[in-house]
Design a protein around this motif. Structure first.
Motif, PDB file in Angstrom:
ATOM      1  N   TRP A   5       0.848  -1.190   0.000  1.00 33.85           N
ATOM      2  CA  TRP A   5       0.000   0.000   0.000  1.00 33.85           C
ATOM      3  C   TRP A   5       0.884   1.241   0.000  1.00 33.85           C
ATOM      4  O   TRP A   5       1.876   1.308   0.727  1.00 33.85           O
ATOM      5  N   ILE A  75      -0.761  -0.529  -4.678  1.00 30.59           N
ATOM      6  CA  ILE A  75      -1.899   0.381  -4.725  1.00 30.59           C
ATOM      7  C   ILE A  75      -1.489   1.714  -4.127  1.00 30.59           C
ATOM      8  O   ILE A  75      -1.108   1.791  -2.959  1.00 30.59           O
ATOM      9  N   THR A  77      -2.764   5.472  -3.180  1.00 30.82           N
ATOM     10  CA  THR A  77      -3.989   6.242  -2.969  1.00 30.82           C
ATOM     11  C   THR A  77      -3.699   7.740  -2.968  1.00 30.82           C
ATOM     12  O   THR A  77      -2.710   8.194  -2.376  1.00 30.82           O
ATOM     13  N   SER A  89      -9.277   6.304 -11.714  1.00 27.99           N
ATOM     14  CA  SER A  89      -8.139   5.441 -11.395  1.00 27.99           C
ATOM     15  C   SER A  89      -7.190   5.417 -12.578  1.00 27.99           C
ATOM     16  O   SER A  89      -7.579   5.676 -13.722  1.00 27.99           O
ATOM     17  N   LEU A 107     -10.795  -2.879  -8.962  1.00 26.70           N
ATOM     18  CA  LEU A 107     -10.662  -1.824  -7.968  1.00 26.70           C
ATOM     19  C   LEU A 107     -11.594  -0.652  -8.268  1.00 26.70           C
ATOM     20  O   LEU A 107     -12.300  -0.148  -7.391  1.00 26.70           O
ATOM     21  N   ILE A 111     -14.610   0.472  -5.715  1.00 26.79           N
ATOM     22  CA  ILE A 111     -14.530   1.764  -5.016  1.00 26.79           C
ATOM     23  C   ILE A 111     -15.687   2.675  -5.403  1.00 26.79           C
ATOM     24  O   ILE A 111     -16.323   3.306  -4.548  1.00 26.79           O
ATOM     25  N   THR A 144      -5.238   5.435  -7.363  1.00 28.27           N
ATOM     26  CA  THR A 144      -6.620   5.900  -7.263  1.00 28.27           C
ATOM     27  C   THR A 144      -6.650   7.374  -6.862  1.00 28.27           C
ATOM     28  O   THR A 144      -5.876   7.812  -5.999  1.00 28.27           O
ATOM     29  N   HIS A 170     -11.226  -0.523  -1.357  1.00 33.32           N
ATOM     30  CA  HIS A 170      -9.898  -0.830  -1.892  1.00 33.32           C
ATOM     31  C   HIS A 170      -9.507  -2.263  -1.515  1.00 33.32           C
ATOM     32  O   HIS A 170      -8.999  -3.021  -2.338  1.00 33.32           O
TER      33      HIS A 170
END
Length: 233
Positions: A5, A75, A77, A89, A107, A111, A144, A170
């Motif tokens: 992440w 991922i 964010t 995204s 994803l 989301i 994202t 997510h």
């Protein structure tokens, strides 16, 4: 399976700032909610985060962490700015694998569906860009952009329940992509019910004997075992 992440921005880089909000704080919350949801409900994975708190990291440091660890997905964010509205995204705009496209698809849909439980959120689409965290990572990677900090979208970003739902969405996207198994939850054992006394006494008779000596012999054995015993004719 290894999940990396990336909380966008951090430290001396707050990211976008508006309406009393900072992007680095919002991305921190979204990822923390995502990680907690996975930990509580699923198994068969490891997860790490590029920054645990409010550290300053370069883009290269973020991608180097993921590559050195051998992450299966990455991922990143973020929260948008520019007076727009909605969710979008991104994946790399160069050559990407079909797995990367599949990760973006699952994803994005997960989301957006979660966001629309709170209002009519605009779908800005599944896009491609030459972002360093997408270009330099060696595994399927998605970035994202979770609404706009400097528009009416801010009302959602100020809602903790919304941020939690977005973070968990997510996580669910990752679950679907990787096929992670759900944890087996143990059922709590029922507590034995306590009986309420009705005030009566109950006696248990061990035996009846024609010969008193036999009765005394059994009584003696019971006394050795700790039982209070008496003989009645």
């Amino acid at each position: 399976m290894k999940i990396m992440w990336d909380k966008g921005h951090g430290g001396n880089d707050p990211g976008a700032v508006a309406n009393g909000l900072q992007e680095k704080q919002l991305t921190h919350k979204i990822v923390e909610y995502a990680m907690a949801y996975l930990e509580a409900n699923y198994t068969g994975f490891e997860q790490r985060v590029t920054r645990t708190g409010d550290q300053t990291l370069t883009l290269s440091q973020r991608t180097d962490m993921a590559n050195a660890w051998g992450a299966d997905v990455f991922i990143s964010t973020h929260v948008n700015a520019g007076k727009g509205t909605g969710f979008e995204s991104y994946i790399y705009n160069g050559g990407v694998s079909s797995q990367t496209v599949a990760l973006q698809n699952v994803l994005h849909n997960e989301i957006l569906t979660a966001m629309r439980q709170f209002g009519n959120i605009t779908d800005r689409g599944k896009k491609r860009a030459n972002y360093a965290v997408l270009r330099e990572t060696k595994m399927p990677a998605v970035l994202t952009e979770n609404l706009f900090i400097d528009s009416n979208d801010a009302k959602y970003l100020k809602n903790e329940a919304f941020l939690k739902a977005v973070g968990e969405a997510h996580a669910r996207g990752i679950v679907k992509f990787l096929g992670l198994p759900r944890k087996e939850k143990t059922q709590p054992q029922p507590k034995p019910q306590q009986k309420v006394s009705d005030g009566k006494l109950y006696r248990v008779q061990v035996g009846a004997f024609a010969d008193r000596k036999n009765a005394e012999q059994i009584a003696e054995e019971l006394k050795k075992k700790g039982y209070p015993v008496y003989i009645a004719e």
